[in-house]
Design an enzyme around this catalytic site. Structure first.
Site, PDB file in Angstrom:
ATOM      1  N   LYS A 178      33.776 -54.728  -0.511  1.00  0.00           N
ATOM      2  CA  LYS A 178      33.789 -55.324  -1.851  1.00  0.00           C
ATOM      3  C   LYS A 178      33.023 -56.650  -1.813  1.00  0.00           C
ATOM      4  CE  LYS A 178      38.223 -57.536  -1.072  1.00  0.00           C
ATOM      5  NZ  LYS A 178      39.408 -58.060  -1.697  1.00  0.00           N
TER       6      LYS A 178
ATOM      7  N   TYR B 168      21.277 -87.933  -5.941  1.00  0.00           N
ATOM      8  CA  TYR B 168      22.021 -88.230  -7.172  1.00  0.00           C
ATOM      9  C   TYR B 168      23.160 -89.204  -6.894  1.00  0.00           C
ATOM     10  CZ  TYR B 168      19.868 -84.458  -9.880  1.00  0.00           C
ATOM     11  OH  TYR B 168      18.998 -83.655 -10.558  1.00  0.00           O
TER      12      TYR B 168
HETATM   13  C1  LIG Z   1      43.619 -54.991  -0.446  1.00  0.00           C
HETATM   14  C2  LIG Z   1      42.749 -55.560   0.610  1.00  0.00           C
HETATM   15  N1  LIG Z   1      42.692 -54.957   1.804  1.00  0.00           N
HETATM   16  C3  LIG Z   1      41.909 -55.421   2.808  1.00  0.00           C
HETATM   17  C4  LIG Z   1      41.143 -56.549   2.630  1.00  0.00           C
HETATM   18  C5  LIG Z   1      40.315 -57.039   3.783  1.00  0.00           C
HETATM   19  O1  LIG Z   1      40.826 -58.257   4.237  1.00  0.00           O
HETATM   20  P1  LIG Z   1      40.149 -59.035   5.440  1.00  0.00           P
HETATM   21  O2  LIG Z   1      38.802 -59.450   4.945  1.00  0.00           O
HETATM   22  O3  LIG Z   1      41.046 -60.201   5.663  1.00  0.00           O
HETATM   23  O4  LIG Z   1      40.068 -58.112   6.575  1.00  0.00           O
HETATM   24  C6  LIG Z   1      41.182 -57.211   1.412  1.00  0.00           C
HETATM   25  C7  LIG Z   1      40.397 -58.427   1.242  1.00  0.00           C
HETATM   26  O5  LIG Z   1      40.642 -59.307   0.477  1.00  0.00           O
HETATM   27  C8  LIG Z   1      42.003 -56.702   0.366  1.00  0.00           C
HETATM   28  O6  LIG Z   1      42.061 -57.295  -0.831  1.00  0.00           O
END
Ligand SMILES: Cc1ncc(COP(=O)(O)O)c(C=O)c1O
Length: 371
Positions: A37, A264
């Site tokens: 994601k 700035y």
């Molecule tokens: C539901 C869920 N599972 C897994 C992960 C992966 O987490 P990490 O990046 O700490 O491994 C996330 C990341 O935010 C998540 O929201």
């Protein structure tokens, strides 16, 4: 056009190496959802997922449908789980793209049941349980209503059940073990009511590294895939290989007499005869204003401090005694000459977490993928 010499170089081979390390750690018999994601935490989801698929990865997780559709359009096959918001009105599109939404509240679940009632082939879904995070997910008291609903849902097939750990990076928090218990009890309730929980998963990167008892049937690493450890302490994560280097080049070198205000607000005033290098990177690129006076970059392999206020497009560094020249390479995040600037270093400078540093690298920064 040559364009601006500021870019993020992403080693998909490093990500593949991290994937193998994590897979070997949890065992090949366990499922592994590669969390891609947020454009694979800023690394480029399509490129990352395609490389991981070559490594044998067949499960991916994104936050929302738009991200899943982009992966399908990039040719990514296998399971794509949507971890967060899913709209029942999109049920047809989700099935057409082969995306697996999460059901996380009763209202949304009821609407999914209605939206899929006439589907010839059921839509695969995962159930999200709230085991202690207090965000989304069915709390234990709602599982009776959930199972009632799902027994009368011909258009849905539960293929997984999961939850999210709130404190996995804390080795000593009692909350992780408590969340495991709540998930186990939830799975037992579902099974007893005749709703198969499917594949059960809970562990993120920190839990894979620190809490063996959280691994269940599958794990969901994100951060560790990109080579960044979940805690700022050195430890097991040392074996991970950071995949992203953020680099730029000096665009001007100025000599400044003592007492010269820079940038700035004139917030930084030179105390000595100084050589100031100007870098074509700024906060729109994710090089945050809060790095001013707090972060370092590598110029000619040496650590030099960021001085003055970082602006939208430009950053100043104190390059005194480095011999800095126009066009010199600058590593803003990465390794050079035995020195390194890590995502954790930048996170500490900005009082945030490395996730936000990686995801914050702006859309204006080209991602390049060296062969
Ligand atoms: C539901 C869920 N599972 C897994 C992960 C992966 O987490 P990490 O990046 O700490 O491994 C996330 C990341 O935010 C998540 O929201």
């Amino acid at each position: 056009m040559n364009g601006r010499p500021t870019f993020a170089s992403v080693s998909v081979d490093a990500i593949a190496r991290n994937y193998r390390l994590l897979r070997d750690r949890v065992g090949a018999q366990r499922g592994l959802f590669c969390v891609v994601k947020g454009d694979a935490y800023g690394h480029g989801a399509a490129r990352v997922a395609r490389r991981l698929a070559l490594e044998g990865a067949s499960r991916f997780a994104v936050a929302v449908a738009e991200e899943g559709i982009a992966l399908r359009r990039a040719g990514v096959e296998g399971e794509i789980l949507l971890l967060n918001y899913s709209d029942p009105a999109d049920a047809g599109a989700l099935r057409a793209y082969g995306l697996v939404p999460s059901l996380y509240d009763l209202r949304q679940a009821r609407l999914f049941v209605e939206a899929t009632r006439t589907f010839a082939e059921p839509l695969s879904v995962h159930l999200k349980l709230d085991t202690g995070m207090g965000r989304i997910g069915f709390p234990p008291r709602e599982l009776g209503a959930v199972t009632d609903l799902l027994r009368r849902a011909p258009g849905l097939r539960v293929t997984g059940t999961f939850s999210n750990l709130a404190c996995a990076e804390d080795l000593h928090s009692p909350r992780t073990a408590r969340q495991v218990e709540v998930l186990e009890a939830g799975v037992a309730t579902l099974s007893a009511a005749g709703v198969g929980p499917g594949i059960v998963h809970l562990a993120n990167s920190a839990a894979i590294l620190f809490h063996r008892g959280t691994w269940f049937d599958a794990v969901r690493p994100g951060l560790a895939l990109y080579g960044v450890g979940p805690s700022s302490d050195a430890g097991k994560e040392d074996a991970l290989t950071p995949a992203l280097t953020l680099e730029s080049r000096v665009m001007a070198v100025n000599e400044a007499a003592p007492g010269t205000p820079l940038g700035y607000g004139g917030r930084f005033v030179t105390q000595r005869p100084s050589t100031i290098a100007v870098l074509p990177i700024g906060y729109h690129d994710g090089f945050r204003r809060s790095f001013s006076g707090r972060a370092r970059v590598l110029l000619r392999g040496k650590e030099v401090p960021v001085v003055g206020a970082v602006s939208m497009d430009l950053t100043l560094v104190d390059a005194t005694d480095t011999g800095a020249q126009n066009r010199d390479r600058v590593v803003c995040l990465g390794i050079e000459g035995g020195n390194r600037v890590t995502a954790w270093d930048l996170a500490r400078a900005a009082e945030t977490i490395p996730y936000e540093i990686l995801c914050g690298i702006g859309s204006r920064v080209p991602r390049v993928y060296p062969p």
